[in-house]
Every structure is written in structure tokens, then in C-alpha cells.
Scaffold this motif. Structure first.
Motif, mmCIF file in Angstrom:
data_model
loop_
_atom_site.group_PDB
_atom_site.id
_atom_site.type_symbol
_atom_site.label_atom_id
_atom_site.label_comp_id
_atom_site.label_asym_id
_atom_site.label_seq_id
_atom_site.Cartn_x
_atom_site.Cartn_y
_atom_site.Cartn_z
ATOM 1 N N THR A 61 0.894 -1.154 -0.053
ATOM 2 C CA THR A 61 0.023 0.003 -0.116
ATOM 3 C C THR A 61 0.835 1.159 0.079
ATOM 4 N N ASN A 62 2.043 1.330 0.776
ATOM 5 C CA ASN A 62 2.848 2.480 0.947
ATOM 6 C C ASN A 62 3.562 2.485 -0.262
ATOM 7 N N LEU A 63 4.078 1.703 -1.263
ATOM 8 C CA LEU A 63 4.704 1.732 -2.458
ATOM 9 C C LEU A 63 3.725 2.281 -3.548
ATOM 10 N N THR A 64 2.633 1.719 -3.312
ATOM 11 C CA THR A 64 1.673 2.134 -4.644
ATOM 12 C C THR A 64 1.133 3.677 -4.285
ATOM 13 N N GLY A 91 -1.538 4.816 -2.875
ATOM 14 C CA GLY A 91 -2.996 4.913 -3.365
ATOM 15 C C GLY A 91 -3.384 4.837 -4.929
ATOM 16 N N HIS A 92 -2.429 4.543 -5.737
ATOM 17 C CA HIS A 92 -2.750 4.166 -6.985
ATOM 18 C C HIS A 92 -3.333 2.690 -7.027
ATOM 19 N N SER A 93 -4.036 2.414 -8.069
ATOM 20 C CA SER A 93 -4.621 1.091 -8.301
ATOM 21 C C SER A 93 -3.323 0.246 -8.884
ATOM 22 N N PHE A 94 -3.445 -1.047 -8.594
ATOM 23 C CA PHE A 94 -2.518 -2.042 -8.865
ATOM 24 C C PHE A 94 -3.175 -3.273 -9.290
ATOM 25 N N VAL A 95 -2.371 -4.172 -10.207
ATOM 26 C CA VAL A 95 -2.732 -5.613 -10.081
ATOM 27 C C VAL A 95 -1.711 -6.483 -9.709
ATOM 28 N N VAL A 96 -2.202 -7.641 -8.881
ATOM 29 C CA VAL A 96 -0.955 -8.503 -8.595
ATOM 30 C C VAL A 96 -1.153 -9.571 -9.737
ATOM 31 N N GLU A 97 -0.078 -10.034 -10.163
ATOM 32 C CA GLU A 97 0.193 -10.926 -11.291
ATOM 33 C C GLU A 97 0.753 -12.325 -10.815
ATOM 34 N N ARG A 98 1.301 -12.345 -9.468
ATOM 35 C CA ARG A 98 1.715 -13.750 -9.131
ATOM 36 C C ARG A 98 1.376 -13.952 -7.738
ATOM 37 N N GLU A 114 -3.957 -12.355 -13.398
ATOM 38 C CA GLU A 114 -4.246 -10.761 -12.776
ATOM 39 C C GLU A 114 -5.356 -11.057 -11.822
ATOM 40 N N PHE A 115 -4.853 -10.496 -10.717
ATOM 41 C CA PHE A 115 -5.581 -10.777 -9.374
ATOM 42 C C PHE A 115 -5.755 -9.370 -8.811
ATOM 43 N N GLU A 116 -6.915 -8.741 -8.813
ATOM 44 C CA GLU A 116 -7.151 -7.598 -8.024
ATOM 45 C C GLU A 116 -7.034 -7.815 -6.404
ATOM 46 N N PRO A 117 -6.466 -7.119 -5.798
ATOM 47 C CA PRO A 117 -6.424 -7.117 -4.417
ATOM 48 C C PRO A 117 -7.620 -6.989 -3.649
ATOM 49 N N PRO A 118 -7.724 -7.319 -2.511
ATOM 50 C CA PRO A 118 -9.109 -7.229 -1.999
ATOM 51 C C PRO A 118 -9.430 -5.849 -1.820
ATOM 52 N N GLN A 119 -10.590 -5.583 -1.597
ATOM 53 C CA GLN A 119 -10.950 -4.175 -1.370
ATOM 54 C C GLN A 119 -10.437 -3.436 -0.254
ATOM 55 N N LEU A 120 -10.328 -3.963 0.932
ATOM 56 C CA LEU A 120 -9.610 -3.629 2.308
ATOM 57 C C LEU A 120 -8.165 -3.346 2.051
ATOM 58 N N GLY A 121 -7.654 -4.237 1.166
ATOM 59 C CA GLY A 121 -6.264 -3.965 1.039
ATOM 60 C C GLY A 121 -5.940 -2.908 -0.058
ATOM 61 N N GLN A 122 -6.805 -2.289 -0.675
ATOM 62 C CA GLN A 122 -6.765 -1.098 -1.465
ATOM 63 C C GLN A 122 -6.878 0.220 -0.736
ATOM 64 N N LEU A 123 -7.373 0.126 0.357
ATOM 65 C CA LEU A 123 -7.495 1.231 1.106
ATOM 66 C C LEU A 123 -6.072 1.785 1.510
#
Length: 124
Positions: A12-15, A17-24, A36-45
Motif C-alpha cells: 500500500t505504501n509503495l503504490t 494509493g494508485h490502483s495495482f494488479v497482482v500478477e503472481r 491478474e488478481f485484484e487485491p481485496p477491497q480492504l487491501g486497496q485502502l
């Protein structure tokens, strides 16, 4: 030498607040899944919002307890909850009936054939 796994807070700190996709994703048994996996909603906060939501859950939703923990007023807690709520998508808690359920209700005469077709097509 094996790199240590990164936790959600670091990600979260690295991104920032920008959206990201987990690939592995690597499972504990060494199996890796790629895609392509979207992180859980709470992980995107943001990290601060994750801490806030965690505190809210641990307080069993008590706004009075949240006021005490964070040292802020009721309107401040409500405002933050409302802001976080707006960023989270609604989670469906009443899923569509299974095909077997629809057919069973049709056999019992609880619904007619047209209603069964609508439900099977996803249109109640």
C-alpha cells in the motif's frame, strides 16, 4: 538467499494509493499461480484507512469506543466511515438461487415456469 515476503502495508505504501494488479501469488506449499488478481477491497485502502477499519471492527462498530481510541468527535468518526464506505463496493449477501433450488421450487409449485426461467436467467 530468499527475499522476505512483502505485506499489504508495504505494498500500500509503495503504490501510494494508485490502483495495482497482482500478477503472481505463491501459496504456502510453494505452488505459484500467475494471472491478474485484484487485491481485496480492504487491501486497496490507504494504510490509515486500513488501521481505522481494523479498529472499527475490533470495537464491534462502537462509535463511542472509536471516539475514545482516536480522540476525535462523533461527526469526525462518521465522516471518515462515510468516506471509506463510498470507496468500497457493495458485497452481495443474498446470492441468486442455485439451479437446483429453482427447479425444486418449480416442482413444489411455489413458482410458475415463467418465474423459474426469469430466475435461471438472473432476472428476478
Amino acid at each position: 538467499m530468499t527475499a522476505r515476503p512483502m505485506d499489504w502495508q508495504e505494498l500500500t505504501n509503495l503504490t501510494r494509493g494508485h490502483s495495482f494488479v497482482v500478477e503472481r501469488v505463491r501459496l504456502g506449499n510453494g505452488v505459484a499461480i500467475e494471472g491478474e488478481f485484484e487485491p481485496p477491497q480492504l487491501g486497496q485502502l490507504s494504510l490509515e484507512d486500513q488501521v481505522f477499519v481494523t479498529a472499527f471492527v475490533r470495537c464491534h462498530g462502537s462509535i463511542k469506543e472509536m471516539e475514545r481510541i482516536f480522540g476525535v468527535s462523533y461527526p469526525t468518526i462518521k465522516s471518515r466511515l462515510n468516506r471509506i464506505t463510498e470507496t468500497l463496493a457493495f458485497v452481495e449477501t443474498d446470492p441468486a438461487p442455485s439451479r437446483a433450488d429453482v427447479i425444486d421450487r418449480l416442482r413444489r409449485g411455489e413458482i410458475d415456469a415463467q418465474q423459474a426461467l426469469r430466475e435461471l436467467e438472473g432476472r428476478s
